[in-house]
Design a protein around this motif. Structure first.
Motif: not given
Length: 371
Positions: A153, A156-157, A239, A245, A259
């Motif tokens: 994941g 997504h960062c 997500k 998240l 975030q």
């Protein structure tokens, strides 16, 4: 030297590269400098300068709260993230123009292009699809946030670069890391009203600082409302259907945030520059360019300064190394950078800083970062 296009060609337009180019050009040397992104480098564009602007912005809620004790009746305040971002952009654009103008005003030539070394004396400018030659080459390409591709994941960062330009201010953020950047951004986001959690694998934030300072800052941050979770790292980031998240931690906790910011170190920018092709030695662990104490690589006419060497990652140090390089390469005065007892500051709230054996806890510890 007369057989080359330039006496010096600098690759990288950050604080170190610009200082070396400007000073060498002022000596009457024929100087070229290439920067593929924006002149000013990490410090001006995505580091010290915008960070300090955001630190100042994040301190106002405490100032407003304190004002009543001094007789000021401050009405309820509101904050607009987009206004801060826009004004930050305006300021760094102004500074970027100054950096570029300083080189040109000293007689140097600037190129907005990626540069690759194809021979110890030949540089290919990709943006202009042409090659130039130089007697001496200086690499000052800096570094970037370390990615974490092994983290499920990770896509997504965000990193510190993106944090400056988020489209909207998150309601909640998790920051992983315990160094300068993580601690500073934790204070920034909290001061701007964001629910902030700092996650760090170590036993205490800000390793290599005095333990009393570390603990005091930790306690102060928690009293303000920042959550700090030590002895933990993220195992995965996923997500949710609503766009938020879920960060799964090794402690078993799941943090639901808007975030996830990774601040787990920085790595040198040495890829796709042709360094391996010309035989420049680099470290296996980080890809940093190996240099001697005078900043010379294993190739006599090629030098490297600043974060790309992974010695000390501080703007004033890069500037100092640039000045030592000019003394060595063009003034017949071999000068090695002095990396002992370097002053450094963390723009936490309160700020902390150190030099040598002495520690201070005020903004007077700030280190200048002008080029």
């Amino acid at each position: 030297m007369a057989g080359y296009d330039y006496d010096l060609f600098v690759i990288g337009g950050g604080s170190g590269g610009v200082r070396a180019a400007r000073v060498a050009a002022a000596l009457g040397k024929r100087v070229g400098i290439a920067e593929e992104y924006r002149f000013g480098g990490t410090c001006v564009i995505r580091g010290c300068v915008p960070k300090k602007l955001y630190v100042y912005a994040s301190q106002f809620p405490e100032h407003f709260a304190d004002a009543a004790g001094y007789g000021w009746m401050v009405p309820e305040a509101s904050f607009d993230w987009q206004t801060l971002v826009a004004n930050k952009d305006r300021e760094i654009s102004r500074l970027e123009a100054i950096y570029k103008r300083n080189v040109e005003g000293s007689g140097g030539e600037t190129f907005h292009s990626r540069a690759m070394i194809v021979d110890p004396h030949v540089i290919h400018l990709l943006g202009e699809d042409r090659t130039v030659t130089a007697d001496q080459i200086l690499i000052a390409t800096g570094g970037r946030p370390a990615a974490h591709p092994a983290l499920p994941g990770h896509e997504h960062c965000i990193f510190s670069n993106e944090a400056f330009d988020l489209k909207e201010l998150p309601k909640a953020i998790m920051i992983e890391g315990g160094g300068y950047i993580a601690v500073e951004f934790a204070n920034i986001f909290h001061g701007l009203g964001v629910e902030t959690t700092l996650v760090y694998r170590g036993k205490e934030i800000l390793g290599r600082f005095d333990m009393d300072l570390r603990r005091t800052l930790h306690e102060t941050m928690e009293k303000k409302g920042i959550k700090i979770l030590c002895h933990a790292v993220s195992e995965s980031v996923s997500k949710r259907p609503d766009g938020r998240l879920d960060a799964q931690l090794t402690s078993g906790q799941v943090l639901t945030v808007d975030q996830v910011m990774l601040a787990i170190g920085r790595i040198p920018n040495t890829e796709n520059m042709g360094l391996e092709g010309v035989g420049i030695e680099m470290t296996a662990a980080t890809g940093a360019i190996k240099v001697d104490r005078f900043s010379r690589t294993n190739i006599d006419n090629i030098w490297a300064i600043g974060d790309v060497t992974n010695r000390v990652q501080l703007t004033p140090v890069a500037i100092h190394e640039a000045m030592c390089f000019v003394e060595t390469a063009f003034k017949n005065n071999p000068t090695a950078p002095d990396h002992d007892t370097i002053a450094t500051a963390v723009f936490s709230q309160p700020e902390i800083g150190t030099v040598g054996l002495y520690m201070v806890t005020s903004s007077s510890a700030a280190v200048g970062c002008t080029a």
